[in-house]
Scaffold this motif. Sequence first.
Motif, PDB file in Angstrom:
ATOM      1  N   MET A  41       0.912  -0.905   0.571  1.00 57.07           N
ATOM      2  CA  MET A  41       0.220  -0.214   0.040  1.00 57.07           C
ATOM      3  C   MET A  41       0.679   1.427  -0.117  1.00 57.07           C
ATOM      4  O   MET A  41       2.389   1.141   0.617  1.00 57.07           O
ATOM      5  CB  MET A  41      -0.615   0.251   1.271  1.00 57.07           C
ATOM      6  CG  MET A  41      -2.454  -0.898   1.369  1.00 57.07           C
ATOM      7  SD  MET A  41      -3.203  -0.493   2.310  1.00 57.07           S
ATOM      8  CE  MET A  41      -4.788  -1.580   1.882  1.00 57.07           C
ATOM      9  N   HIS A  55      -3.072  -2.498  -3.878  1.00 56.22           N
ATOM     10  CA  HIS A  55      -3.829  -1.093  -2.974  1.00 56.22           C
ATOM     11  C   HIS A  55      -4.656  -2.436  -1.905  1.00 56.22           C
ATOM     12  O   HIS A  55      -5.519  -2.088  -0.984  1.00 56.22           O
ATOM     13  CB  HIS A  55      -5.121  -1.321  -3.703  1.00 56.22           C
ATOM     14  CG  HIS A  55      -5.739  -2.550  -3.754  1.00 56.22           C
ATOM     15  ND1 HIS A  55      -5.333  -3.658  -5.665  1.00 56.22           N
ATOM     16  CD2 HIS A  55      -6.616  -3.180  -3.840  1.00 56.22           C
ATOM     17  CE1 HIS A  55      -6.455  -4.385  -5.277  1.00 56.22           C
ATOM     18  NE2 HIS A  55      -7.153  -4.500  -4.603  1.00 56.22           N
ATOM     19  N   ASP A  56      -4.053  -4.282  -1.450  1.00 58.37           N
ATOM     20  CA  ASP A  56      -4.613  -4.906  -1.047  1.00 58.37           C
ATOM     21  C   ASP A  56      -2.903  -5.724   0.383  1.00 58.37           C
ATOM     22  O   ASP A  56      -3.768  -6.727   0.883  1.00 58.37           O
ATOM     23  CB  ASP A  56      -5.375  -6.056  -1.239  1.00 58.37           C
ATOM     24  CG  ASP A  56      -4.783  -6.725  -2.572  1.00 58.37           C
ATOM     25  OD1 ASP A  56      -3.286  -6.550  -2.338  1.00 58.37           O
ATOM     26  OD2 ASP A  56      -5.797  -7.353  -3.272  1.00 58.37           O
ATOM     27  N   LEU A  75      -0.237  -4.439   3.294  1.00 57.38           N
ATOM     28  CA  LEU A  75       0.169  -3.759   3.393  1.00 57.38           C
ATOM     29  C   LEU A  75       1.687  -4.269   4.342  1.00 57.38           C
ATOM     30  O   LEU A  75       1.203  -5.018   5.471  1.00 57.38           O
ATOM     31  CB  LEU A  75      -0.831  -2.706   4.815  1.00 57.38           C
ATOM     32  CG  LEU A  75       0.108  -1.687   5.640  1.00 57.38           C
ATOM     33  CD1 LEU A  75       0.277  -0.291   5.594  1.00 57.38           C
ATOM     34  CD2 LEU A  75      -1.545  -1.487   7.021  1.00 57.38           C
ATOM     35  N   ILE A 112      -6.769   2.616   5.312  1.00 60.76           N
ATOM     36  CA  ILE A 112      -6.404   1.391   4.063  1.00 60.76           C
ATOM     37  C   ILE A 112      -7.593   1.061   3.632  1.00 60.76           C
ATOM     38  O   ILE A 112      -7.687   0.855   2.586  1.00 60.76           O
ATOM     39  CB  ILE A 112      -6.468   0.151   5.991  1.00 60.76           C
ATOM     40  CG1 ILE A 112      -5.003   1.211   6.258  1.00 60.76           C
ATOM     41  CG2 ILE A 112      -6.285  -1.049   5.417  1.00 60.76           C
ATOM     42  CD1 ILE A 112      -4.926   0.296   8.009  1.00 60.76           C
ATOM     43  N   GLU A 135      -7.722   2.612   0.219  1.00 66.83           N
ATOM     44  CA  GLU A 135      -7.160   2.872  -0.703  1.00 66.83           C
ATOM     45  C   GLU A 135      -7.698   1.568  -1.188  1.00 66.83           C
ATOM     46  O   GLU A 135      -7.134   1.008  -2.574  1.00 66.83           O
ATOM     47  CB  GLU A 135      -5.793   2.892  -0.090  1.00 66.83           C
ATOM     48  CG  GLU A 135      -4.885   2.298  -0.862  1.00 66.83           C
ATOM     49  CD  GLU A 135      -3.064   2.973  -0.933  1.00 66.83           C
ATOM     50  OE1 GLU A 135      -1.812   1.926  -1.684  1.00 66.83           O
ATOM     51  OE2 GLU A 135      -3.043   3.542   0.345  1.00 66.83           O
ATOM     52  N   TYR A 136      -7.647   0.649  -0.781  1.00 64.55           N
ATOM     53  CA  TYR A 136      -8.185  -0.987  -0.751  1.00 64.55           C
ATOM     54  C   TYR A 136      -9.217  -0.837  -2.192  1.00 64.55           C
ATOM     55  O   TYR A 136      -9.515  -1.404  -2.812  1.00 64.55           O
ATOM     56  CB  TYR A 136      -9.014  -2.031   0.472  1.00 64.55           C
ATOM     57  CG  TYR A 136      -9.410  -3.207   0.632  1.00 64.55           C
ATOM     58  CD1 TYR A 136      -8.317  -4.507  -0.609  1.00 64.55           C
ATOM     59  CD2 TYR A 136     -10.636  -3.254   0.610  1.00 64.55           C
ATOM     60  CE1 TYR A 136      -9.612  -5.268  -1.473  1.00 64.55           C
ATOM     61  CE2 TYR A 136     -11.105  -4.715  -0.104  1.00 64.55           C
ATOM     62  CZ  TYR A 136     -10.452  -5.337  -0.719  1.00 64.55           C
ATOM     63  OH  TYR A 136     -11.110  -7.041  -0.681  1.00 64.55           O
TER      64      TYR A 136
END
Length: 243
Positions: free
Chosen positions: A1, A61-62, A64, A154, A157-158
């Motif tokens: 991310m 995007h998935d 971190l 979070i 962004e996901y």
Amino acid sequence: MKLNESTAVTTTRALLVPYESRHVPTYHQWMEDPAIQAATASERLTLEEEYENQQSWRVSHDKLTFIICQPLSPSSSSSPSSSTVQAGEVDIPEKMIGDINLFLYPNDEEDAPEDECVGEVDIMIASAEHRGKGLGRAVVGGFLQYISRNLEGILREYYEGGSKQNGGNNGGKGGETVKMKMLMAKINKDNVKSIKLFKALGFEQEGEVNYFGEVKLVLRDLEGYARGNVPEGYQEVVYQREE
């Protein structure tokens, strides 16, 4: 991310920094260990492939990711009370310990709402000298605190990353974001220490051992846990790179 690309998390027990290309050679050395490959269910990759993974994870995007490092020293220029830490100083190979990750994916339970996802946490303490000292529990506790405090960003962004990958419709999901139903950890049934670690943090076993020999542990009240369990010295600071 991208959310954590300029953020580090510091506590009295550890420092978490974003995964950078500077960390790849040491990470690759860790993953050359057959025992670590087995524990993380990972395949052996070349150094070039590890660099490609690092670049991919930065914009994913998935996923971190933080690299776990030794805690800040009061005598260093990046002290625990500072609002910044210096890249290339606090995270040199000798200070790197392991990594911790959050994976997000749609909730595949029957009748689950379309706008619901689940998060999976995993941790690797690669440095043998730092195992068995309660560090894993401290690091996961700090990571959970970070997730709780930054959950809105979070999930945004996901959602937005998934929307771009699906032509702007996020795979048919409605609304402007998604909700996270729970956090979970999937741990080999024989890994008694890791199971004990997550249970000590409030995770509860759900169901029996699965086909792959894993135990599923879940935490449904992340906000409640984080509110009552702020790690000593917890601070989010700027991860400052050379100009």
